[in-house]
Design an enzyme around this catalytic site. Structure first.
Site, PDB file in Angstrom:
ATOM      1  CD  GLU A 187     -12.141   3.142   1.621  1.00  0.00           C
ATOM      2  OE1 GLU A 187     -12.825   2.197   2.031  1.00  0.00           O
ATOM      3  OE2 GLU A 187     -10.980   3.019   1.198  1.00  0.00           O
ATOM      4  CD1 TRP A 208      -5.693   0.870   7.380  1.00  0.00           C
ATOM      5  CD2 TRP A 208      -6.108   3.035   7.765  1.00  0.00           C
ATOM      6  NE1 TRP A 208      -6.795   0.948   8.198  1.00  0.00           N
ATOM      7  CE2 TRP A 208      -7.066   2.268   8.458  1.00  0.00           C
ATOM      8  CE3 TRP A 208      -6.159   4.435   7.870  1.00  0.00           C
ATOM      9  CZ2 TRP A 208      -8.069   2.836   9.226  1.00  0.00           C
ATOM     10  CZ3 TRP A 208      -7.155   5.000   8.632  1.00  0.00           C
ATOM     11  CH2 TRP A 208      -8.098   4.196   9.296  1.00  0.00           C
TER      12      TRP A 208
END
Ligand code: GCB
Length: 733
Positions: free
Chosen positions: A368, A503
């Site tokens: 990210e 996640w």
């Protein structure tokens, strides 16, 4: 001499010392592995101690033979370390997750020696990570080892890498295995042994290379048969070393996803952060083994070792149990102008130190990275450098990136690494669950020649929170389970997804967080931070992935129920499940993975799920008043949305209007702006400066404000939302 021993005992530690302080009785006695953030890094407030602390250890000069060298190996000192021996600085190392070694020989003196190590996890703009959703524990938190070797020895000074580099090349039923040994000192003959074959090759400029041919090669074949070979090497000086390796082929295909040894091999598992409750990142081997056992119990065949290099022992466990690994460096959340050199050195260490592990199938360049500043030419240039570096150091594995959902799939950065992956949180932070399916369908249709995977997705759950009607944003165990039911179904219907990593496998320390009843934790784990409790969602993975027969009753912690007909859900990998209520058979259902029963309840009930000889039991009871401890009352917003009609006022605005409509009227637009500013200000570092791409903004504008508020979590209180709606109710349409 060739000796290796742990150097973990009898250290002194100080949080206040400086370079000139002489260690004394005021220093704390510690045994490594050690972190100074085991408590303050996990209790919320984003206020854990970040700075420079000191470790010191006195030791007698070890007995050595003439010409021997004495080295020190540190397997993890977070984040920047300086090593001094008898007052002389011998090493400076930047990066808290990799191995480095120091040659102490020339600075050792007879009698007592003093080793001092400063370790710094403070803020700076050069060493990653600096901004991310996890705690940057400081300390010498992995083993320290003393190594004594003869003058001519297998290399210790090459970026912490092992001295043997093994490259197996499989073709058909045989394999050609190149073993490269690196030596320091004189060029001597190296004796390699693999199976019963021995080869002697003399090193030239410190490198000796042997090639072995394996007929009827025994493949390393994932969880089914993770067969490992061992090659050993010996020098005339008496030094010896060995390396485990596996023979396998990997391939990536836009339609078939991942292939292991030529066959499609569907990868599904989770990401792992290494830390634990009360311990931070200072772990024992037993801790690592327990994590591996939990992954295996769930049926995972892959793990994303996020967001940094993990302990060598964990990669070894992955090799041993056939767990496919995504490995990465902590180049995360924001690109720092002065951090490029550090990304390169951390990547070099990651690849060189882990080259031999058959479990690793890709090198993750970043995570990210565009989330706070958007894409830029500097980011692309640095990724190109990292990509080339990986290819140069290791032509056998592809590069990957975990992209933030906001990054346009057609941005050049997306196609820079060899394979693609996205982190998507539809159904949690934004949007609805079905948007995950739509996203993949659309990507696959518009990029038919590209390999795509899901590197992150998840929903937080505190198992104390229970809800008869689970809803996004309620932090309930039930919503997390529903969320993962959807995601697994989505994955099972799309065989082209090369890997899906949930996640996260475990709740983890994120000291900047304050939500879901546990400040300092990210609770997207399928298992709690202390590894003691498997949330219901764990078992939906087990139902899809594990071959070990089981039945699991969901909602065990939802023991007190107000509804008169309650849903009992069973996860199983069996074709048929029977539900027995108070000793009487209620129903038998055939289904895949998820078995749903509706049960009338009035008093206390014994519930039992049975399939063949398998069973699971629990007790539930009907109550008149909802148990208040089941509710996450932080946002409390959820209660509000149960009755949208009460929020709306004929002819006036309300939170049920879309953002687009609210923005049209100057008064409602101003009210909206004020509340948005408040929400943004209350987010931690990570959310600040988030730039929304236009397409995403448009999508959000079409959503009712109420939907977005549901995702605001702790940022806005129930009171805030009430006031906001009341204010909008006064603005005429
Ligand atoms: C992400 C990040 C990860 C966070 C996660 C979350 O996209 O890559 O580090 O922990 O989201 O839970 O928000």
């Amino acid at each position: 001499m060739n000796q290796k021993f742990k150097f973990n005992e009898n250290w002194l530690f100080s949080q206040t010392a400086t370079a000139d302080t002489v260690p004394d009785e005021h220093w704390q006695r510690v045994t490594l592995p050690h972190t100074w953030n085991a408590k303050d890094g996990q209790d919320g407030g984003n206020d854990y101690c970040r700075g420079t602390c000191w470790y010191a250890k006195s030791f007698e000069r070890p007995d050595t033979d003439e010409g021997d060298e004495v080295w020190l190996q540190l397997e993890g000192a977070a984040m920047t370390a300086e090593v001094f021996l008898n007052g002389v600085r011998l090493a400076h190392h930047e990066g808290g997750y990799s191995t480095f070694r120091i040659n102490l020989t020339w600075q050792l003196k007879e009698g007592t020696n003093l080793l001092q190590i400063s370790v710094d996890n403070g803020k700076n703009r050069t060493v990653y990570p600096q901004k991310a959703d996890f705690t940057f524990y400081g300390g010498i938190y992995r083993d320290v080892t003393m190594i004594i070797v003869p003058h001519t020895h297998f290399t210790l000074g090459d970026h912490g890498a092992p001295a043997l580099k093994v490259t197996p090349k499989v073709s058909g039923t045989s394999a050609e295995v190149t073993v490269e040994a690196h030596t320091e000192g004189n060029d001597e003959p190296v004796t390699f042994t693999l199976n019963n074959e021995t080869q002697q090759i003399t090193a030239v400029h410190g490198v000796a290379s042997a090639i072995f041919h394996l007929e009827q090669v025994h493949l390393w074949n994932g969880t089914e048969d993770p067969y490992l070979y061992t090659v050993s090497a010996e020098l005339q000086s008496g030094d010896h070393t060995e390396a485990d390796f596996g023979c396998r082929t990997i391939a990536f295909d836009p339609e078939q996803g991942f292939l292991l040894n030529g066959k499609q091999y569907r990868l599904c598992g989770a990401a792992r952060h290494q830390d634990r409750l009360g311990k931070g990142n200072a772990l024992s081997r037993t801790d690592h083994e327990e994590d591996m056992a939990l992954l295996r119990e769930m049926g995972a065949n892959t793990v994303r070792l996020a967001h940094y290099q993990h302990d060598q022992y964990f990669y070894d466990l992955c090799d041993r149990y056939g767990m496919i690994v995504w490995a990465e460096i902590p180049y995360i959340s924001e690109h720092m102008e002065e951090g490029n050199a550090n990304t390169i050195s951390q990547m070099k260490e990651l690849v060189l130190q882990n080259y031999n592990h058959p479990s690793i199938v890709c090198w993750g360049l970043s995570n990210e990275i565009t989330s706070t500043g958007g894409p830029s030419s500097e980011i692309t240039a640095n990724h190109r450098t990292l990509n080339d570096l990986c290819h140069h150091l290791d032509p056998t594995r592809p590069t990957a990136m975990a992209n933030v959902f906001m990054l346009d799939p057609d941005d050049p950065l997306v196609s820079l690494p060899d394979i693609r992956s996205y982190n998507l949180y539809y159904g949690w932070y934004i949007g609805e669950l079905e948007q995950n399916d739509e996203w993949f369908d659309s990507f696959h249709a518009s990029h038919p020649d590209e390999v795509i995977g899901l590197s992150e997705y998840g929903a937080d759950a505190n198992p104390a929170y229970q809800n008869g009607a689970p809803a996004k944003g309620d932090w309930s165990e039930g919503y997390q389970a529903l969320y993962h039911e959807h995601m697994l179904k989505m994955w099972s219907e799309r065989p082209y997804i090369w890997a899906m990593h949930c996640w996260n496998m475990f709740d983890f320390g994120a000291d900047g967080r304050n939500e879901g009843g546990k400040p300092g934790q990210n609770q997207k784990g399928l298992v709690t931070f202390d590894r003691q409790l498997k949330k219901d969602a764990f078992y939906i993975y087990k139902a899809y992935l594990s071959k070990d027969p089981f039945v699991h009753l969901c909602g065990r912690r939802y023991a007190e129920r107000t509804e008169s007909v309650t849903e009992i859900k069973v996860y199983s990998n069996q074709p048929e499940v029977t539900l027995i209520v108070d000793g009487k058979e209620l129903n038998t259902i055939q289904a895949e993975h998820v078995f749903v029963f509706n049960v009338k309840i009035s008093g206390v009930h014994q519930i039992e799920a049975v399939s063949g000889s398998l069973h699971d039991r629990m007790e539930i009871r009907h109550v008149e008043t909802a148990n208040p401890s089941y509710r996450n009352d932080e946002g409390g917003i959820m209660n509000w949305f149960d009755k949208p009609e009460e929020l709306m006022k004929e002819g006036y605005y309300s939170i049920m209007d879309t953002m687009e409509d609210l923005k049209k009227n100057p008064t409602s637009a101003a009210i909206l702006q004020r509340i948005m500013a408040k929400a943004t200000a209350s987010y931690g570092d990570v959310a600040k400066n988030v730039r929304m791409p236009e397409a995403m903004q448009k999508q959000m504008d079409r959503m009712p404000l109420q939907k977005l508020l549901q995702q605001a979590g702790k940022a806005l209180s129930q009171q805030d939302v009430k006031q906001l709606n009341a204010a909008l109710n006064q603005v005429k349409k």
